[in-house]
Design an enzyme around this catalytic site. Structure first.
Site, PDB file in Angstrom:
ATOM      1  CD  GLU A 130      17.684  11.709  35.110  1.00 23.01           C
ATOM      2  OE1 GLU A 130      18.430  11.210  35.944  1.00 23.01           O
ATOM      3  OE2 GLU A 130      17.010  12.742  35.343  1.00 23.01           O
ATOM      4  CG  ASP A 145      14.790  11.862  37.755  1.00 20.49           C
ATOM      5  OD1 ASP A 145      13.708  11.533  37.233  1.00 20.49           O
ATOM      6  OD2 ASP A 145      15.660  11.038  38.107  1.00 20.49           O
ATOM      7  CE1 TYR A 163      14.203  11.611  41.092  1.00 19.05           C
ATOM      8  CE2 TYR A 163      14.462  13.472  42.580  1.00 19.05           C
ATOM      9  CZ  TYR A 163      14.962  12.653  41.588  1.00 19.05           C
ATOM     10  OH  TYR A 163      16.221  12.866  41.100  1.00 19.05           O
TER      11      TYR A 163
END
Length: 766
Positions: free
Chosen positions: A9, A108, A315
């Site tokens: 990403e 992600d 995350y």
């Protein structure tokens, strides 16, 4: 064609993935129009392309661009097109996909990440995809173990999850474009003054406006409390069991009965309570706590994402408040042991068994937010250090023991009137020693016995008034948005940030501006749900239905289009009323003082985004000033010593507040901004603000002279009257707290290399 293409990403994440999978042997490749990473593993070649977020952006076709000529109903039903916005990634994808036998999405792992990954796959020609193995890597931290495990246990790409994000993206585009155009055209506010309306933004603003109206309409009611201060080994207070007494005569009666008399203990209880440790951080709770330590939600999330891509925390977009069983707590503690948190780590490790706390929400996508690595010493500073410490201390607090406190309560009789007392004493702080952001208030209370006489020393009948509802602060606003299902964990901070930047709200606690009040009043002129959370919450349910394959993306988007057609027709019927409502709100201002020219007239401050008008309410008065200020303006009770006009306080993010006269051309302002002569052309060096909100010195003869110098952002800066002996620039002094620093604004000048400092006894700057 025995090779693999990995799609990441962001560049930082790509570098870490490549590093761990190649054991540090990956190479960056740059060819004409191409950029990717490459490494070999046992003869198997692997390519890795970073997308920099969305590789495409959605928009309306070019023929829909003209706000004035395009019919809004046609805009609702318009097709939506995709434009490639990262040519380098696109070229790299299409070339390397043709050479690869398998593709792995490593974005992600959430709705947005799945959409970014599938957008990239959709750009690859079908002839290159038909015989490919396509998988996805699921990870929650950019650490070696996590990355290797994710690529050893690949899963399928979740196209339904991506469609749910795609539906939200299209619906937000359609609703935002149609309503923004309608309200901007109706109020004749175009160009930079356009009125931004959003599907989630508007009901969030409506919450704030509703609270403000409740506060303004609130009528305080007086009440009384009868209190007695007792003394046994120290003072403690009893409050009459009726609490708030709204009948003054009743309060006076009780006070008259007990005044001057001692008490007798009716009941006494002392019990030990646990101070339960906090649940692990999910996104909402993290943003709330960050705002309480002075980091606003938008910046806190930006920092958390940076810490994640640097491999320091897990995350940061998660609803989960229960740690996964796979997390190795002792391994993480070992990494933190050599940091400034070593004392707290050792406290956790000293326990016989580590039992983490659990929150109410348990999901299987990502764990709660926790540290996965320790930063190098000195690497993190400022807000980055504050946010990392917040995450690390929260993690340690969830692993440490509960706190304990003694709670003492009693009921004490004075001539038939009963008073309640309470005291709290922390007997074991437990996790509170590790997590200083939470404090428990202690209060003294002695041990008592039933029937014991207690001496009273002071008797009071306090008068107070009921208070209006509290304004939302950023923390409570995020919590309320979560409760009402407004936005998602990934977008709430951005929504608040947009409302601030677009001039609809200000401050913390949050209050709506007149523009924000007027916008919501105009929205409420019609019976639609665009200002209510129900419609937005309903869409969130439909998003889940798409990801669960109960509804299709097209079905949800088309239902939303139909709803918007109905809303638009209702708005068109009230277009003139909407225009008047918004104009009236824009012309409303906050009084900041009296006009010296017209003694009975107020000077009012009228805000409209970054444009500020400060004017006398008497038509035609010369005291009418325009400001273009990127910051918060607050009134003061001071007047300018030079001209007698009111003064204002200007607060800019990252800078010390400053006092200004409302007349931009007043000598008070000019003298404060003048920092001496420019060494290049003898113009004046004046303090200016960049478009990014940073102050600097620039020559008054710009653009003919382009001399500029950076300035410290915090503290008061003044000209000393001296000139640098090395470069002829003016010598300045910066004063902040008790520190005074004398410096040349040319930072690489020999003068600064001497690190010359002054103290408070030196000659004051002019």
């Amino acid at each position: 064609m025995n090779s693999t293409l990995i799609i990441a990403e962001k560049a930082d994440a790509a570098r870490r993935i490549a590093y761990f999978l190649s054991d540090g042997k990956s190479k960056q490749k740059r060819e004409k129009g191409l950029s990717y990473m490459e490494f070999d593993e046992n003869g198997h070649k692997t390519y890795l392309v970073a997308l920099s977020g969305h590789i495409v952006e959605i928009n309306f076709p070019p023929e829909m661009k003209n706000w004035s000529s395009v019919d809004l109903n046609a805009l609702i039903d318009s097709k939506i097109i995709q434009n490639v916005k990262n040519k380098s990634s696109y070229n790299s994808l299409t070339k390397l996909a043709a050479e690869s036998s398998s593709l792995i999405v490593a974005t992600d792992y959430d709705r947005e990440g799945e959409l970014i990954g599938t957008e990239a796959l959709a750009l690859i020609p079908e002839k290159f995809l038909s015989d490919k193995i396509i998988k996805r890597a699921k990870f929650s931290a950019l650490t070696g173990d996590e990355i290797k495990s994710a690529f050893d246990q690949l899963i399928d790409v979740d196209y339904a999850l991506a469609d749910s994000a795609g539906a939200r993206e299209e619906i937000d585009l359609i609703w935002g474009a149609v309503l923004t155009r309608f309200f901007s055209l109706a109020s004749k506010r175009l160009g930079k003054s356009f009125l931004s309306i959003g599907r989630v933004q508007t009901p969030t603003l409506a919450l704030i406006v509703k609270r403000e109206k409740e506060i303004r309409a609130f009528q305080p009611v007086p009440y009384w409390r009868v209190k007695v201060q007792f003394n046994k080994d120290g003072h403690f207070t009893g409050i009459h069991e009726k609490g708030d007494i709204f009948d003054q005569s009743e309060a006076e009666r009780i006070f008259k009965v007990v005044n001057g008399k001692d008490g007798t203990v009716l009941e006494y209880e002392r019990k030990q309570e646990k101070i339960y440790k906090p649940a692990p951080f999910n996104t909402t709770e993290f943003l709330r706590e960050a705002s309480r330590i002075g980091v606003n939600p938008s910046r806190a999330m930006n920092i958390a994402e940076r810490l994640y891509t640097q491999g320091l925390i897990s995350y940061p977009r998660t609803d989960n408040t229960v740690y996964h069983k796979s997390i190795n707590f002792k391994s993480i503690l070992a990494k933190l042991k050599d940091t400034h948190l070593s004392k707290e780590v050792n406290m956790v490790l000293s326990q016989e068994k580590i039992r983490p706390s659990r929150g109410r929400m348990e999901t299987t996508d990502h764990p709660p937010i926790y540290p996965v690595n320790a930063p190098q010493k000195g690497k993190l500073t400022g807000d980055f250090q504050k946010v990392y410490d917040l995450v690390a201390r929260r993690f340690l607090a969830t692993l440490y023991k509960e706190g304990e406190r003694d709670v003492s309560t009693s009921r004490i009789d004075i001539s038939g009137e009963v008073f309640n007392t309470k005291g709290i004493k922390i007997t074991d702080p437990g996790w509170l020693e590790i997590y200083p952001y939470t404090r428990v208030q202690e209060s003294f209370h002695p041990e008592l016995a039933q029937g014991e006489k207690v001496k009273a020393e002071k008797w009071d009948m306090e008068e107070d008034q009921t208070k209006p509802p509290w304004r939302y602060d950023l923390a409570s606003l995020i919590k309320e948005m979560e409760k009402l299902n407004l936005g998602t964990k990934s977008t709430r901070h951005d929504i608040i940030d947009k409302l601030q930047k677009r001039g609809f709200i200000e401050g913390n606690p949050v209050r709506p501006t007149n523009l924000g009040m007027g916008l919501i009043e105009s929205v409420l002129t019609v019976d639609s749900k665009i200002s209510e959370p129900d419609m937005t919450a309903e869409l969130e349910v439909e998003m889940d239905s798409i990801s669960e394959k109960k509804m299709s993306k097209d079905e949800v988007v088309n239902r939303s289009r139909k709803m918007l057609h109905n809303v638009l027709e209702a708005l068109k019927d009230k277009e003139e009323l909407i225009n008047r409502t918004i104009k009236r709100s824009i012309n409303m201002g906050d009084a900041i003082g009296k006009c010296p020219e017209h003694k009975d007239s107020d000077i009012v401050l009228i805000k409209d985004r970054s444009n500020i008008r400060i004017t006398c309410t008497t038509e035609g008065c010369k005291n009418d000033f325009r400001w273009n200020i990127n910051g918060l303006i607050q009134p003061t009770d001071k007047t300018c010593p030079e001209c007698g006009l009111p003064q204002i306080k200007v607060i800019r993010r990252g800078q010390s507040p400053e006092i200004r006269c409302i007349d931009p051309k007043c000598s008070f302002n000019i003298e404060r901004d003048n920092m001496g002569k420019c060494p290049s052309d003898s113009g004046n060096l004046v303090v200016r603000q960049s478009r990014y909100g940073k102050r600097f010195l620039g020559c008054s003869n710009y653009p003919d002279c382009t001399v500029t110098y950076p300035l410290p952002q915090m503290g008061v800066i003044k000209f000393t009257g001296d000139v640098c002996p090395y470069c002829k620039s003016p010598i300045l002094v910066s004063m902040r707290n008790r520190r005074v620093w004398k410096f040349c604004p040319k930072m690489d000048c020999q003068f600064n290399k001497k690190k010359e400092k002054v103290d408070h006894e030196e000659k004051k700057p002019t």
